[in-house]
Structures are given as C-alpha cells and as structure tokens.
Motif scaffolding. Structure first.
Motif, PDB file in Angstrom:
ATOM      1  N   ILE A 226       0.862  -1.174   0.000  1.00  0.00           N
ATOM      2  CA  ILE A 226       0.000   0.000   0.000  1.00  0.00           C
ATOM      3  C   ILE A 226       0.901   1.227   0.000  1.00  0.00           C
ATOM      4  CG2 ILE A 226      -1.758   1.259   1.289  1.00  0.00           C
ATOM      5  CD1 ILE A 226      -2.680  -1.498   2.387  1.00  0.00           C
ATOM      6  N   THR A 227       0.706   2.118  -0.962  1.00  0.00           N
ATOM      7  CA  THR A 227       1.713   3.125  -1.284  1.00  0.00           C
ATOM      8  C   THR A 227       1.815   4.290  -0.324  1.00  0.00           C
ATOM      9  OG1 THR A 227       0.155   4.404  -2.635  1.00  0.00           O
ATOM     10  CG2 THR A 227       1.458   2.677  -3.747  1.00  0.00           C
ATOM     11  N   GLY A 228       0.717   4.651   0.398  1.00  0.00           N
ATOM     12  CA  GLY A 228       0.688   5.991   0.954  1.00  0.00           C
ATOM     13  C   GLY A 228       0.824   6.963  -0.206  1.00  0.00           C
ATOM     14  N   ASP A 229       1.588   8.054  -0.014  1.00  0.00           N
ATOM     15  CA  ASP A 229       1.774   9.002  -1.114  1.00  0.00           C
ATOM     16  C   ASP A 229       3.170   8.903  -1.729  1.00  0.00           C
ATOM     17  OD1 ASP A 229      -0.782   9.884  -0.912  1.00  0.00           O
ATOM     18  OD2 ASP A 229      -0.314  11.812   0.009  1.00  0.00           O
ATOM     19  N   SER A 230       3.800   7.745  -1.587  1.00  0.00           N
ATOM     20  CA  SER A 230       5.071   7.545  -2.293  1.00  0.00           C
ATOM     21  C   SER A 230       4.837   7.454  -3.794  1.00  0.00           C
ATOM     22  CB  SER A 230       5.779   6.281  -1.788  1.00  0.00           C
ATOM     23  OG  SER A 230       4.974   5.134  -1.963  1.00  0.00           O
ATOM     24  N   ILE A 231       3.640   7.013  -4.193  1.00  0.00           N
ATOM     25  CA  ILE A 231       3.204   7.032  -5.594  1.00  0.00           C
ATOM     26  C   ILE A 231       1.772   7.559  -5.574  1.00  0.00           C
ATOM     27  CG2 ILE A 231       2.909   5.736  -7.730  1.00  0.00           C
ATOM     28  CD1 ILE A 231       4.732   3.561  -6.550  1.00  0.00           C
ATOM     29  N   HIS A 232       1.587   8.774  -6.052  1.00  0.00           N
ATOM     30  CA  HIS A 232       0.253   9.367  -6.023  1.00  0.00           C
ATOM     31  C   HIS A 232      -0.642   8.827  -7.129  1.00  0.00           C
ATOM     32  CE1 HIS A 232       1.819  12.745  -3.451  1.00  0.00           C
ATOM     33  NE2 HIS A 232       0.588  12.695  -3.005  1.00  0.00           N
ATOM     34  N   HIS A 233      -0.044   8.579  -8.298  1.00  0.00           N
ATOM     35  CA  HIS A 233      -0.846   8.243  -9.483  1.00  0.00           C
ATOM     36  C   HIS A 233      -0.027   7.337 -10.385  1.00  0.00           C
ATOM     37  CE1 HIS A 233      -2.840   8.738 -13.382  1.00  0.00           C
ATOM     38  NE2 HIS A 233      -3.931   9.031 -12.676  1.00  0.00           N
ATOM     39  N   PRO A 234      -0.688   6.419 -11.131  1.00  0.00           N
ATOM     40  CA  PRO A 234       0.054   5.512 -12.017  1.00  0.00           C
ATOM     41  C   PRO A 234       0.920   6.197 -13.060  1.00  0.00           C
ATOM     42  CG  PRO A 234      -2.149   4.665 -11.653  1.00  0.00           C
ATOM     43  CD  PRO A 234      -2.126   6.041 -11.039  1.00  0.00           C
ATOM     44  N   VAL A 235       0.641   7.462 -13.409  1.00  0.00           N
ATOM     45  CA  VAL A 235       1.516   8.147 -14.362  1.00  0.00           C
ATOM     46  C   VAL A 235       2.946   8.196 -13.840  1.00  0.00           C
ATOM     47  CG1 VAL A 235       1.177  10.515 -13.481  1.00  0.00           C
ATOM     48  CG2 VAL A 235       1.678  10.141 -15.911  1.00  0.00           C
ATOM     49  N   GLN A 236       3.122   8.107 -12.521  1.00  0.00           N
ATOM     50  CA  GLN A 236       4.463   8.144 -11.949  1.00  0.00           C
ATOM     51  C   GLN A 236       5.213   6.823 -12.120  1.00  0.00           C
ATOM     52  OE1 GLN A 236       2.888   9.743  -8.130  1.00  0.00           O
ATOM     53  NE2 GLN A 236       4.610  11.164  -8.258  1.00  0.00           N
ATOM     54  N   LEU A 237       4.550   5.788 -12.610  1.00  0.00           N
ATOM     55  CA  LEU A 237       5.277   4.585 -13.009  1.00  0.00           C
ATOM     56  C   LEU A 237       5.996   4.843 -14.322  1.00  0.00           C
ATOM     57  CD1 LEU A 237       3.186   3.431 -10.908  1.00  0.00           C
ATOM     58  CD2 LEU A 237       3.333   1.283 -12.205  1.00  0.00           C
ATOM     59  N   PRO A 240       8.686   8.350 -13.225  1.00  0.00           N
ATOM     60  CA  PRO A 240       8.937   8.392 -11.772  1.00  0.00           C
ATOM     61  C   PRO A 240       9.495   9.713 -11.281  1.00  0.00           C
ATOM     62  CG  PRO A 240       9.775   6.342 -12.739  1.00  0.00           C
ATOM     63  CD  PRO A 240       9.424   7.248 -13.876  1.00  0.00           C
ATOM     64  N   HIS A 241      10.025  10.530 -12.198  1.00  0.00           N
ATOM     65  CA  HIS A 241      10.595  11.818 -11.794  1.00  0.00           C
ATOM     66  C   HIS A 241       9.527  12.849 -11.481  1.00  0.00           C
ATOM     67  CE1 HIS A 241       9.678  12.273 -16.062  1.00  0.00           C
ATOM     68  NE2 HIS A 241       9.628  13.583 -15.847  1.00  0.00           N
ATOM     69  N   LEU A 242       8.260  12.591 -11.831  1.00  0.00           N
ATOM     70  CA  LEU A 242       7.190  13.543 -11.552  1.00  0.00           C
ATOM     71  C   LEU A 242       6.975  13.652 -10.047  1.00  0.00           C
ATOM     72  CD1 LEU A 242       4.513  12.619 -14.237  1.00  0.00           C
ATOM     73  CD2 LEU A 242       5.895  14.708 -14.149  1.00  0.00           C
ATOM     74  N   THR A 243       7.015  14.866  -9.547  1.00  0.00           N
ATOM     75  CA  THR A 243       6.862  15.066  -8.109  1.00  0.00           C
ATOM     76  C   THR A 243       5.589  15.836  -7.811  1.00  0.00           C
ATOM     77  OG1 THR A 243       8.226  17.067  -8.208  1.00  0.00           O
ATOM     78  CG2 THR A 243       9.340  14.995  -7.685  1.00  0.00           C
ATOM     79  N   SER A 244       5.168  15.713  -6.566  1.00  0.00           N
ATOM     80  CA  SER A 244       3.948  16.366  -6.114  1.00  0.00           C
ATOM     81  C   SER A 244       4.254  17.773  -5.623  1.00  0.00           C
ATOM     82  CB  SER A 244       3.332  15.541  -4.976  1.00  0.00           C
ATOM     83  OG  SER A 244       2.432  16.304  -4.218  1.00  0.00           O
ATOM     84  N   CYS A 245       3.267  18.651  -5.762  1.00  0.00           N
ATOM     85  CA  CYS A 245       3.432  20.027  -5.273  1.00  0.00           C
ATOM     86  C   CYS A 245       3.570  20.082  -3.761  1.00  0.00           C
ATOM     87  CB  CYS A 245       2.244  20.881  -5.718  1.00  0.00           C
ATOM     88  SG  CYS A 245       0.662  20.414  -4.973  1.00  0.00           S
ATOM     89  N   VAL A 246       3.217  19.002  -3.071  1.00  0.00           N
ATOM     90  CA  VAL A 246       3.317  18.998  -1.605  1.00  0.00           C
ATOM     91  C   VAL A 246       4.399  18.050  -1.094  1.00  0.00           C
ATOM     92  CG1 VAL A 246       1.023  19.857  -1.062  1.00  0.00           C
ATOM     93  CG2 VAL A 246       1.306  17.444  -1.582  1.00  0.00           C
ATOM     94  N   ARG A 255      13.742   9.222  -5.329  1.00  0.00           N
ATOM     95  CA  ARG A 255      14.586   8.064  -4.998  1.00  0.00           C
ATOM     96  C   ARG A 255      13.753   6.950  -4.361  1.00  0.00           C
ATOM     97  NH1 ARG A 255      18.164  12.279  -3.430  1.00  0.00           N
ATOM     98  NH2 ARG A 255      17.645  12.019  -1.222  1.00  0.00           N
ATOM     99  N   THR A 256      12.853   7.317  -3.471  1.00  0.00           N
ATOM    100  CA  THR A 256      11.989   6.320  -2.837  1.00  0.00           C
ATOM    101  C   THR A 256      11.118   5.615  -3.866  1.00  0.00           C
ATOM    102  OG1 THR A 256      11.910   7.366  -0.657  1.00  0.00           O
ATOM    103  CG2 THR A 256      10.009   6.049  -1.289  1.00  0.00           C
ATOM    104  N   ARG A 257      10.508   6.378  -4.754  1.00  0.00           N
ATOM    105  CA  ARG A 257       9.630   5.799  -5.788  1.00  0.00           C
ATOM    106  C   ARG A 257      10.419   4.847  -6.686  1.00  0.00           C
ATOM    107  NH1 ARG A 257       6.970   9.904  -6.136  1.00  0.00           N
ATOM    108  NH2 ARG A 257       8.223  11.082  -7.624  1.00  0.00           N
ATOM    109  N   ALA A 258      11.621   5.259  -7.090  1.00  0.00           N
ATOM    110  CA  ALA A 258      12.452   4.406  -7.942  1.00  0.00           C
ATOM    111  C   ALA A 258      12.788   3.096  -7.241  1.00  0.00           C
ATOM    112  CB  ALA A 258      13.719   5.150  -8.338  1.00  0.00           C
ATOM    113  N   ARG A 259      13.101   3.181  -5.957  1.00  0.00           N
ATOM    114  CA  ARG A 259      13.444   1.970  -5.198  1.00  0.00           C
ATOM    115  C   ARG A 259      12.250   1.026  -5.112  1.00  0.00           C
ATOM    116  NH1 ARG A 259      12.334   1.265   0.077  1.00  0.00           N
ATOM    117  NH2 ARG A 259      12.218   3.512   0.498  1.00  0.00           N
TER     118      ARG A 259
END
Length: 306
Positions: A226-237, A240-246, A255-259
């Motif tokens: 379960i991701t929490g907000d480490s991946i907000h949306h599947p587009v980040q698959l 992965p470099h897309l980051t959230s405004c918050v 780095r966390t998402r890539a791992r």
C-alpha cells in the motif's frame, strides 16, 4: 457540502488467507491532478496510453480518496483514514464532507468499535481525517479500541515543524484528540522495515514527508504494498521523476519511488495506490525503459467474519 462518492461496493484482493478491502471515501475532482502533479503534461499522459480509460480521461488524471481494511492474524487493521466528515479544510474538495464512509467500513465487516490497529502512512490531512469524529461537539477517536501507529520520524518532524493555520487545524481535530487519548504510538521504522503485526510490515518511504511509510501486507500466496503518497498516481510509473506540489523533499521522493518500483517490477506483488482510482491495484511491469501498471481489479467479497 461535498458528498461525491465513488461507485458502490467493496473491492477486495485475496493474498491467500488475508484479504485487503478498499473502503471508498470520495472521487477527487478533475482539478486535483493538475494541482497535485503540475508537471504531468498531456504529452506524458499520451506516452502512457495504458493510463486510459481507468487512470486518465483524455489529458486529465483521475484520483480518489479511499482507505484499506485488512483482517490478519485475528486483528482488524485500517491503513490510513482519509479526509473525514464535517471538517473545516482549506481545500474546497475536502471541506465539510458528508459521506457514508463509516457505513461502508461497517458493511465491509469493520465497524469502528472492532478496529484493532490504525496505521497512518503520514500525517497529512487526507490520510488522518477519520482518525476522529464529532461527538457531542468534541472530536473523539473514531476507533476507540484501536492502537494508532505512525513512524517516529514522521511524528518528530511535525512536532517541531512550522505549520500554517490550516495544518494546525488538522492537527487539532484529527491528531491531537488521539494523542490525548493515549492511543497514538509513534514507532521506529528502520531501513529494513518493522513488523507491527503478523503479516503487516511498515516500510520506510520518505520524501513526500520525512517519515512517510508504505505498508506491506503478506498472505500465504502473495504480498501487497500500500503506497501511501510515495506514488500518487500511475503516471508516476511511466515518469517516476514527476513530483507532487506537496512533496517536502522532492529528490528523496523520486529516490523512494524508484526503489519501490524496482523492487516490485516483474514480480507478482500487488501495488495498491492510496489515491489510484478504480481499479486501484495491479502489478508493475517494465515498458521499454519505463514501468507500467497491469491492472488487477478487486473482486466483491463477503464481510469479514468475527
């Protein structure tokens, strides 16, 4: 007053002896995507054609708010608690909600009095809202018999952070009452993770917040994350470099998402997105030099047995 809700039902994924149920709160409005992931262009969405129709409508990213309920080892466990009802929020989409989330949770076999453990992946407004509910004019813990967990790094960060009034309000109505009841328990989460119940492991996922965690759920047949907000949306698959405004530390979030994606890719481990719209879950696969999600919709299951 916002009352928008997703389609009815309690989608669930069986891991072998353990079932993860999605408990819906609301479908987030179309403007959420451009606000949350401002660098996700229409071209990026076009490059990942697999996002349509489930995860994108044309060039608009689709997102939702829901939580996950798990019965494992005799315990009823809730991962994150959404936005909550009747709370004053700066975000109009979250302000003064009136949803039947608690009825859906109860119908899925998790009445509030029965919940044993509440895990908050991080202390953001849309992940702690149902920590409390209004009782006789006061905010009281929604789950009176539960132990509430978050990582100590997360807890310690917010204890000293500069907060605006909107965030202070969130802490007053959704965190402090649980702390004051003695139910909040910050726990150390080392690099290898921490087992907090049989088949439930907290996994460090910092970046979006300093102490954010993801939650690994193990059954006899397979594992879900379960991701929490480490991946907000599947587009980040795909990007992965897309980051959230918050994101508090955007570089760490990448780095966390890539791992996490590297660990999941090519396996049968299920990825469950805390804000992914229906079908919410799937397995991660390589797509050229990128990743993609192969959706795995949940199936209807009966409520948990006592």
């Amino acid at each position: 007053m916002n009352t928008a809700t997703p389609a009815q039902g309690h989608p669930a994924w069986s891991l072998g002896g353990t079932v993860v149920r999605r408990i819906d709160e609301i479908v987030l409005p179309p403007q959420t995507g451009p606000w949350l992931l401002p660098e996700a262009t229409a071209e990026m969405i076009d490059e990942a054609a697999w996002l349509r129709p489930d995860f994108a409508d044309g060039g608009t990213l689709l997102l939702a708010s829901h939580t996950f309920a798990v019965q494992v080892g005799g315990l009823r466990v809730l991962v994150d608690t959404g936005i909550g009802n009747g709370k004053a929020r700066a975000n109009p989409a979250w302000n003064g909600l009136s949803t039947d989330y608690l009825r859906r949770l109860t119908d899925a076999g998790f009445p509030p009095d029965s919940v044993d453990l509440v895990i908050t992946t991080h202390l953001h407004t849309d992940h702690v809202g149902w920590n409390t509910r209004l009782v006789d004019g006061n905010w009281r813990p929604t789950f009176p018999h539960a132990r509430y967990l978050t990582s100590r790094a997360e807890w310690d960060h917010w204890a000293t952070a500069e907060m605006d009034e909107a965030r202070r309000q969130m802490f007053r109505d959704s965190v402090a009452p649980v702390r004051d009841s003695g139910q909040y328990d910050p726990v150390d989460v080392p690099g290898q993770g921490r087992e907090v119940a049989d088949g439930i492991r907290l996994v460090p996922a910092p970046g979006h917040t300093p102490g954010q965690i993801a939650v690994e759920v193990r059954g006899t047949d397979r594992t879900a994350l379960i991701t929490g907000d480490s991946i907000h949306h599947p587009v980040q698959l795909s990007h992965p470099h897309l980051t959230s405004c918050v994101d508090i530390d955007a570089e760490q979030a990448v780095r966390t998402r890539a791992r996490l994606l590297e660990q999941l890719a090519g396996t049968d481990r299920l990825l469950l997105g805390t804000h992914f719209p229906d079908p919410t879950g799937g397995t991660v696969h390589t797509d050229g030099t990128r990743y993609r999600l192969r959706p795995e919709p949940g199936t209807a299951t009966p409520p948990s047995a006592d």
